[in-house]
Design an enzyme around this catalytic site. Sequence first.
Site, PDB file in Angstrom:
ATOM      1  N   HIS A  19     -42.088 -16.367 -26.186  1.00 29.55           N
ATOM      2  CA  HIS A  19     -41.081 -17.422 -26.309  1.00 29.55           C
ATOM      3  C   HIS A  19     -41.777 -18.783 -26.390  1.00 29.55           C
ATOM      4  CE1 HIS A  19     -41.687 -18.422 -22.084  1.00 29.55           C
ATOM      5  NE2 HIS A  19     -41.379 -17.181 -21.725  1.00 29.55           N
ATOM      6  N   HIS A  22     -44.716 -19.823 -24.131  1.00 31.30           N
ATOM      7  CA  HIS A  22     -46.044 -19.338 -24.503  1.00 31.30           C
ATOM      8  C   HIS A  22     -46.653 -20.226 -25.585  1.00 31.30           C
ATOM      9  CE1 HIS A  22     -44.034 -15.544 -23.027  1.00 31.30           C
ATOM     10  NE2 HIS A  22     -45.083 -15.631 -22.233  1.00 31.30           N
ATOM     11  N   CYS A 128     -41.751  -8.459  -6.077  1.00 31.38           N
ATOM     12  CA  CYS A 128     -41.082  -8.967  -7.272  1.00 31.38           C
ATOM     13  C   CYS A 128     -41.839  -8.450  -8.491  1.00 31.38           C
ATOM     14  CB  CYS A 128     -41.052 -10.493  -7.277  1.00 31.38           C
ATOM     15  SG  CYS A 128     -40.400 -11.174  -8.834  1.00 31.38           S
ATOM     16  N   CYS A 131     -42.980 -11.315 -10.912  1.00 35.01           N
ATOM     17  CA  CYS A 131     -44.226 -11.981 -10.519  1.00 35.01           C
ATOM     18  C   CYS A 131     -45.399 -11.010 -10.462  1.00 35.01           C
ATOM     19  CB  CYS A 131     -44.088 -12.614  -9.133  1.00 35.01           C
ATOM     20  SG  CYS A 131     -42.919 -13.963  -8.995  1.00 35.01           S
ATOM     21  N   CYS A 146     -36.293 -13.970  -5.677  1.00 31.68           N
ATOM     22  CA  CYS A 146     -37.506 -14.686  -6.086  1.00 31.68           C
ATOM     23  C   CYS A 146     -37.084 -15.978  -6.776  1.00 31.68           C
ATOM     24  CB  CYS A 146     -38.326 -13.819  -7.041  1.00 31.68           C
ATOM     25  SG  CYS A 146     -39.618 -14.724  -7.924  1.00 31.68           S
ATOM     26  N   HIS A 149     -38.001 -15.877 -10.704  1.00 29.27           N
ATOM     27  CA  HIS A 149     -37.341 -14.960 -11.627  1.00 29.27           C
ATOM     28  C   HIS A 149     -35.875 -14.695 -11.293  1.00 29.27           C
ATOM     29  CE1 HIS A 149     -41.658 -14.096 -12.259  1.00 29.27           C
ATOM     30  NE2 HIS A 149     -41.266 -14.005 -13.497  1.00 29.27           N
ATOM     31  N   LYS A 303     -35.250 -23.235 -16.972  1.00 31.23           N
ATOM     32  CA  LYS A 303     -36.495 -22.626 -17.390  1.00 31.23           C
ATOM     33  C   LYS A 303     -36.244 -21.543 -18.431  1.00 31.23           C
ATOM     34  CE  LYS A 303     -40.130 -19.497 -15.954  1.00 31.23           C
ATOM     35  NZ  LYS A 303     -40.511 -18.446 -15.006  1.00 31.23           N
ATOM     36  N   LYS A 306     -38.792 -14.712 -20.456  1.00 30.24           N
ATOM     37  CA  LYS A 306     -38.390 -13.361 -20.851  1.00 30.24           C
ATOM     38  C   LYS A 306     -37.464 -12.751 -19.803  1.00 30.24           C
ATOM     39  CE  LYS A 306     -42.566 -11.595 -21.310  1.00 30.24           C
ATOM     40  NZ  LYS A 306     -43.498 -12.690 -21.002  1.00 30.24           N
TER      41      LYS A 306
END
Length: 532
Positions: A19, A22, A128, A131, A146, A149, A303, A306
């Site tokens: 995405h 990256h 998680c 992570c 988390c 995420h 944020k 994925k």
Amino acid sequence: MTCKTYVTTAIPFVNASPHIGHALELVITDALARHARQRGASVRCQTGTDDNSLKNALAAERLGIPTAELVAHHAAEFANLGKRLGFHPDDFIRTSSDPRHSPAVIALWKRCAAAGDIYKRNYSGLYCVGCEHFLAVEELDGAGCCPEHRIAPEPVSEENYFFRLSRYQDFLLGVIDRGVLRIEPAERRAEVRAFIASGLRDLSISRSRERARGWGIPVPDDPEQIIYVWFDALTNYVSALGWPSDGGEYSTYWRGPSRRAHVIGKGVVRFHAVYWPAILRSASLPLPSEILSHGYVTADGQKIGKSLGNGIDPTVLIDRYGCDSVRYFLLRHIHTTKDGDISSARLVQAHNAELADQLGNLAQRVTALVARERHGQVPAPSTPGTLEHALAKAAAHASDDVARGFDTFALHKAASALFRFVTAANRYADQTAPWSLAKRSGSAAQASLDTVLYHLVESLRVVAILALPFIPESAIELATRVGLQEQELCWDALAWGTLPVGTTIYRRSPLFPKVSPEAAHGIRAERSTPTT
């Protein structure tokens, strides 16, 4: 600048397509590498993919395909994204298939074990998968999730191998406080230091083969345990250099005197600034010199990721607006170390108002004037006046500010400094009005026109050099229009007034054609999906 520079991206999990976040990391790393080369450093730039993750195995399981097939497919997408962004690293490592990697991971494990830093015990904790990390209860948000995420961690009880991270608390504080390990920005450094000072707990560095789905590198002499993906993944920074061999690129870029910089997202700072240095210390290997942490790309303040299911496909943006427009937006309009929002409207605005109207228009009118009035040849200037001296001073300030922006990991400031000089060059053109001078007869007017044209072309030459790390395709094209080769776009060539008289100038189509405002739509509908 250090003569030997090794700059790396983090290697992402490949459970889904890349995405826009990256893309940000790739262009930051590429810009750092290009700028370092411009300033004379011998640079090795590296990226790759983290294949041996449980989240990769789970994604493949959901799709009903082999994990190796999934990771190969998505790794190819990540490699292609780099190419589409003009990022051509010296190495691209895949941790599941590169023959250099597994032997290095095993050698690193054995070194830590020989140092007395690995032991086995039963453990229960909250894991998680996003992570790939155990979380303490106090690290969860108010909903018990988390915070990175936004999913509840999974309770896990099993026997694992542990690394004696607690043994390295004082060592880590020392290297941070003495500046041996530079962490940028300052707030990330403060967070890391506070985390260490609060007391380090030993780190689980293996997973049961069953829970890992049999995917990953087995623990030496214990095939029922799989080496923890972060212990595995972090090793890529030395495995790709040929370690455990002590020579070659490892000697040049890691063991020897060099700058060793990891460019990473803020969500993985702890792994790079705490766990990795401690593991290296245990294995008696040199530490990285810099941990450079960028912020997140956000959409509507949220944020992008994925795991959150709101990834924006950067290849769609590249297709629609062009590689350099996407690079430029990410490097100038996203604060290097803070979160920054992206939208098609903002991207189109930056392209049209800055790249097209300022830089593109400057290049077009200057090359057109030289082509029309001086048959495409750079004229000889007369003695420079006040305006020319001011322009030369603006160029010197710009080069200093661009260098400072890179040195302080503030690439958004470096890009802004470049465009302040573009503004100065446009202002000089407006003040001197060469199009009006061209209409006047007489030797004095024509001599003034020669001087103005020379300094405007010189401005374009300097812009091409300063712009190379940000918009490489356009910088190289601009350089060819003012008679330069790509290898001439180096820092030593920034001295003002060195453009040879008589250089041939080429007038071509606009560098940055305007984008229709109607094109500014649909960014929120562009989603990466974990499909093959």
